[in-house]
Design an enzyme around this catalytic site. Sequence first.
Site, PDB file in Angstrom:
ATOM      1  CE  LYS A  32      -0.765   0.546   5.003  1.00  0.00           C
ATOM      2  NZ  LYS A  32      -0.115   1.849   5.136  1.00  0.00           N
ATOM      3  CB  THR A  33       3.983   2.280   1.757  1.00  0.00           C
ATOM      4  OG1 THR A  33       3.434   1.981   3.041  1.00  0.00           O
ATOM      5  CG2 THR A  33       4.818   3.547   1.856  1.00  0.00           C
ATOM      6  CG  ASP A 219      -1.108   5.097   5.062  1.00  0.00           C
ATOM      7  OD1 ASP A 219      -1.806   4.137   4.685  1.00  0.00           O
ATOM      8  OD2 ASP A 219       0.094   5.003   5.355  1.00  0.00           O
ATOM      9  CD  GLU A 220      -1.840   2.049   8.582  1.00  0.00           C
ATOM     10  OE1 GLU A 220      -2.845   1.353   8.713  1.00  0.00           O
ATOM     11  OE2 GLU A 220      -0.705   1.571   8.371  1.00  0.00           O
ATOM     12  CD  GLN A 250      -3.394  -4.998   8.346  1.00  0.00           C
ATOM     13  OE1 GLN A 250      -2.370  -4.788   8.981  1.00  0.00           O
ATOM     14  NE2 GLN A 250      -3.424  -4.964   7.019  1.00  0.00           N
ATOM     15  NE  ARG A 597       1.735  -7.504  11.141  1.00  0.00           N
ATOM     16  CZ  ARG A 597       1.415  -6.725  10.108  1.00  0.00           C
ATOM     17  NH1 ARG A 597       2.217  -5.757   9.740  1.00  0.00           N
ATOM     18  NH2 ARG A 597       0.291  -6.929   9.443  1.00  0.00           N
TER      19      ARG A 597
END
Length: 722
Positions: A32-33, A219-220, A250, A597
């Site tokens: 996504k980044t 973002d987020e 998330q 993770r």
Amino acid sequence: MIDLAKLNDNQKDAVLSDDQYIRIVAGAGSGKTRVLTMRIVHLIQDLGVFPSKVLAITFTNKAANEMKNRIQEMLKEETSTPWISTIHSLCVRILREDIMSLGFPRNFTIWDGDDQKTIIKDAYKELNLDSVVYPYAAMLDYISNNKGANISVERAFELAGSFSADKTKAEVYAYYVRQQNALYALDFDDLIIQTVKMFKKHTEILEKWSRRFAYIHVDEFQDIDAIQYELITLLAAKDNSLYVVGDPDQTIYTWRGADVNIIMNFVKEYPSAKTIILNENYRSTDAILNGANSVIQNNHNRVKKELFTQKKSNVKITHYASPTDLYQAAWIARKVQELHSRGMQYHDIAILYRSNYLSRPLEKAFIEERIPYIIYGGVRFYERMEVKDALCYLRMVTHGDDLALRRIINKPKRGIGNKTMDTLIARAREKNLSIYELLKEEIPVSGKAQKTLAAFVEKVESWRKLAQGGEMEVFALFEHIMQDSGYQAMLEEEQELDRIENIKELIDDVKEFSETNPDSDLDEYLQMVSLYGDREETMSSDFIQLMTVHAAKGLEFDTVFVTDMNEGIFPNERSMNEGLQKGIEEERRLAYVAFTRAENKLFLTEAGGFSYILQRQRTTSRFIKEIDEAYIEHMGVSQEVEKGMYHSSFHEEVRTPSFSERLRSAANISFNKGEAVVHDKFGEGVVLSCADGFVEVAFSHPYGVKRIMAGHPTLHKKSEMN
């Protein structure tokens, strides 16, 4: 034209889409980044959008800096850059320009957590309250919740009614707000609340700021709360493009206000919005990803998506069941050593747990095995005692506020006692002045205290002249203050070497800020520090990292251990009880974050035995049972109380570590004082005592005396070894 060759079809669509409203549902590890940064570069480089018309909001300074660096690397020829900042930093920029419309000065003070706690302590002292009855953290949550819900002090008293406890909390709230107004101070909640208030009250200011941005990116987005969402929608207005990126799976911060329904209902708020799902994971192997998918699909309130990966592997998720938490920790420690002996670096391994208290047995095991470790997310750089002291000295130069003065007036010791401070506080309130303003006007005490305070004022005024004259660079002034105040000498006298190093690091930090922002002043540096609470620090050595699952959000590791996968621990019993179905779905999202993770290997461990936290026997987490059996292997023993014996709960073909068999007879093992023993790690030793199932043994240098469980598989009687 930007290079899209390395993007998959969905990523390309996310970068190039020209819809006004776009929701990117980005699964874990889906890049996504990269998509977000390339989207911004595409707007500027390919479509000719002026950089200052582009805004990107992140939720940590680390994320903002990473995005800035990526974009600057891709836009080498551009002289200007887009607005990329945290939502709090953005609000500071806005308020510094227009907060006068609300009756505040431009140079308002920003309170951090320590400042807030100091004010609460003052309120308790004035109201004669006990922090055991009214914990500081709970009181700050009460104030924050009231502010977030737009409940004024007056309304808080109305809601309290005749309930004495609620009336007391309202009185503390009132004291807190009075002090804020007196000191022209805003806390982190206020930064957003006051910005929204200003936009609603002064439409011309809102129009000015909404016109500055044509393209707004968030973002987020799954982590935002109601007031943050209101701010974003106000800035977006009717004409701006709004591009949000997040993953409902998330959302793990509902306890601090995040609302998963905001991202879920985005298409209802903006019916013309386009949704693009990034569902290719580039991080984890197929077993890890499919195992995590099989867990999260049990949630109902989510955007349905099935993540996939090209990383194929025959290595399954390993579930290890241990009889006790001590044996769980010992097994993890040995497994870590095994991985390290094969060439894996410690920093490529992470140990995740649901709650901080679970680190205790792990730390003990790592110390025994001499495994270097750190608690990730411990005391942050800017929150360390000596750093906050030094920054308060700088605040004396810029603001001279009461909180800063009270923190450093006796650092180093100047003999200013509580009685003197009470006199100064009372006199300052009487004259409606800050304590430092009072000291400049008069010093209402006599004797040695009067001379000491006069000398203190003289020093501060000399530092202010240096700052105002501009003869010294900011970092040089800071270095001078640390020496002239006697603070650095105090640390040297006490041989506080680590603290001295932190002060030196802070001086370097000021220097770096000055070089990067040559036109800035001391006040701007302090503003930056007040917001920059998650500075990334570089570790000089190789450590394994222990952290809560919440702290692990956004990180990735080659190998991950998720410990204490027990019902009531993970999922957390309190969270489930508070939220019922919503609570279990949040816990499941947290497990999903923990599992994803891992890049190449995931270990899930559980401990048997009685839990004093739960006040019952530990049982296997439902999240273990929800993993598709095709992607997980089971090892170890599951503790079931059956005639006082342990037995394997898995099929016979599953391997059981040899030490678990020894555990079955551990209760019968005893040692005698003076008996010779041998430890697998510490070598030969002599028993000093044996009681309550533990044995104290004196080993040779450098190990010394160790307290070990009598039935621990690493400890043997020397007679048995012969």
